[in-house]
Design a protein around this motif. Structure first.
Motif, mmCIF file in Angstrom:
data_model
loop_
_atom_site.group_PDB
_atom_site.id
_atom_site.type_symbol
_atom_site.label_atom_id
_atom_site.label_comp_id
_atom_site.label_asym_id
_atom_site.label_seq_id
_atom_site.Cartn_x
_atom_site.Cartn_y
_atom_site.Cartn_z
ATOM 1 N N THR A 96 1.090 -0.534 -8.084
ATOM 2 C CA THR A 96 2.054 0.432 -8.596
ATOM 3 C C THR A 96 3.204 0.578 -7.598
ATOM 4 O O THR A 96 3.108 0.149 -6.434
ATOM 5 N N GLU A 97 4.262 1.200 -8.049
ATOM 6 C CA GLU A 97 5.419 1.387 -7.177
ATOM 7 C C GLU A 97 5.041 2.189 -5.936
ATOM 8 O O GLU A 97 4.419 3.240 -6.023
ATOM 9 N N GLY A 98 5.368 1.663 -4.797
ATOM 10 C CA GLY A 98 5.077 2.339 -3.546
ATOM 11 C C GLY A 98 3.735 1.995 -2.937
ATOM 12 O O GLY A 98 3.437 2.381 -1.797
ATOM 13 N N HIS B 172 4.270 -9.652 -11.926
ATOM 14 C CA HIS B 172 3.985 -9.487 -10.494
ATOM 15 C C HIS B 172 3.865 -10.819 -9.755
ATOM 16 O O HIS B 172 3.539 -10.822 -8.559
ATOM 17 N N ASP C 194 5.784 -10.844 -6.679
ATOM 18 C CA ASP C 194 5.578 -9.675 -5.834
ATOM 19 C C ASP C 194 4.946 -10.126 -4.513
ATOM 20 O O ASP C 194 3.917 -10.819 -4.511
#
Length: 336
Positions: A24-26, A48, A51
């Motif tokens: 998730t973000e963060g 992702h 990512d």
């Protein structure tokens, strides 16, 4: 706190949703995952794949050289994280493969055990073993809220159905898991999932995408004769994966035992087809019947009291909402 997750079958239905829920973000967590695309595609993790927190490898759980390389990659970065968590999502799961004894044994039994031993060797703190409610087989419901993990199992015999080999193999992995925990080698548990479905299922051979795609492409659906009486509960993939993470994050629950993960929304297959049709704007659906599957349980109703008591997990996506999501994606031609 940052965790390193090692996930087999990472592009499959469970694995790819875990990627989204972990990264998730963060989040400062990291995933190393692999898949051989036996029943999936790299497209499922396209959001992702670039990512930096996600390392993907086209590896096979049964390839010793590739698994050694994967183990070395885990070791190389393990010191950067507070915990190493292994999650085994690799499995021969599609219905037509249930009857292939050697395929299910190699991946679901030998492969799982080798992945577990790898986790122990690298010093992983936790291992989540994805099992199946197929182990309940022909005795998979009662009038008191469903079968419990502690209930004795009644599976069909070899003379009755080769499908039982799939369930027997998965059951054996639960013993591997419990033994490793009892011996103090790792923390972990096994999960018996109910019928899981996803709006993003790539190969729609399971019943929900099959029904929706049949109405979409053919204007009708052809069900097995079993469907005249069979009932099921259906678990949205978001909820199955949130259960995996709820258990992974609850140390007291990682005692080597088994957890049912399911919903209480039981529905007959015929009513499921009618509900899908209604949501698709089909007022008078054409439902035909052809074929019969031996050893198909009439009902599969699981008690989830244990996981609800020991963790904060409970399902969030009811069947109506889940079907709306599936229909939206399938009608748009999205099967990734």
């Amino acid at each position: 706190m940052s965790n390193l997750y090692a996930i087999s079958g990472v592009t499959g239905m469970t694995g790819n949703e875990l990627v989204r829920q972990i990264l998730t973000e963060g989040s400062t967590d990291h995933i190393l995952g692999f898949d051989n695309f036996y029943a999936s595609s790299v497209d499922t993790v396209s959001d992702h794949i670039n990512d930096e927190r996600f390392g993907f490898f086209e590896y096979d759980l049964n390839n010793k050289e590739q698994m050694l390389d994967f183990e070395n990659r885990v070791r190389a970065i393990s010191d950067n994280y507070d915990e190493i968590i292994y999650i085994n999502c690799a499995a021969v799961v599609h219905t037509e493969h249930f009857y292939h004894v050697y395929e299910t044994f190699e991946t679901n039994v030998e492969g799982m055990n080798e992945f577990l031993q790898q986790a122990i060797r690298v010093g992983a703190q936790k291992f989540i073993n994805c099992s199946t409610s197929e182990v309940y087989s022909m005795n998979s419901w009662n009038e008191n809220g469903g079968v419990k993990e502690s209930d004795y199992l009644t599976m069909s015999v070899a003379e009755h159905s080769q499908r039982t080999s799939y369930a027997t193999g998965k059951l054996l992995t639960e013993f591997f898991m419990k033994d490793a925990v009892d011996e103090g080698k790792i923390k972990g548990c096994s999960i018996r999932f109910a019928n899981v479905y996803s709006k993003d299922e790539r190969y729609p051979k399971h019943i929900i995408p099959f029904i929706i795609n049949s109405f979409r492409d053919n204007g009708k659906v052809i069900l097995l004769e079993n469907s005249r009486k069979n009932k099921r509960t259906f678990l949205n993939n978001y909820d199955s994966c949130s259960a995996v993470l709820a258990l992974a994050n609850t140390d007291s629950a990682l005692d080597g035992t088994v957890y049912n993960v399911a919903t209480d929304e039981e529905i007959s297959i015929i009513d499921l087809a009618k509900l899908c049709a209604k949501k698709m704007g089909i007022d008078d659906p054409v439902i035909e019947f052809s074929g019969y599957r031996a050893s198909d349980p009439e009902r599969r109703l699981l008690s989830t009291e244990k996981i609800r008591t020991r963790t904060c997990w409970k399902p969030q996506v009811d069947l109506a909402k889940g079907l709306d999501e599936c229909i939206k994606n399938y009608l748009a031609g999205k099967r990734s």
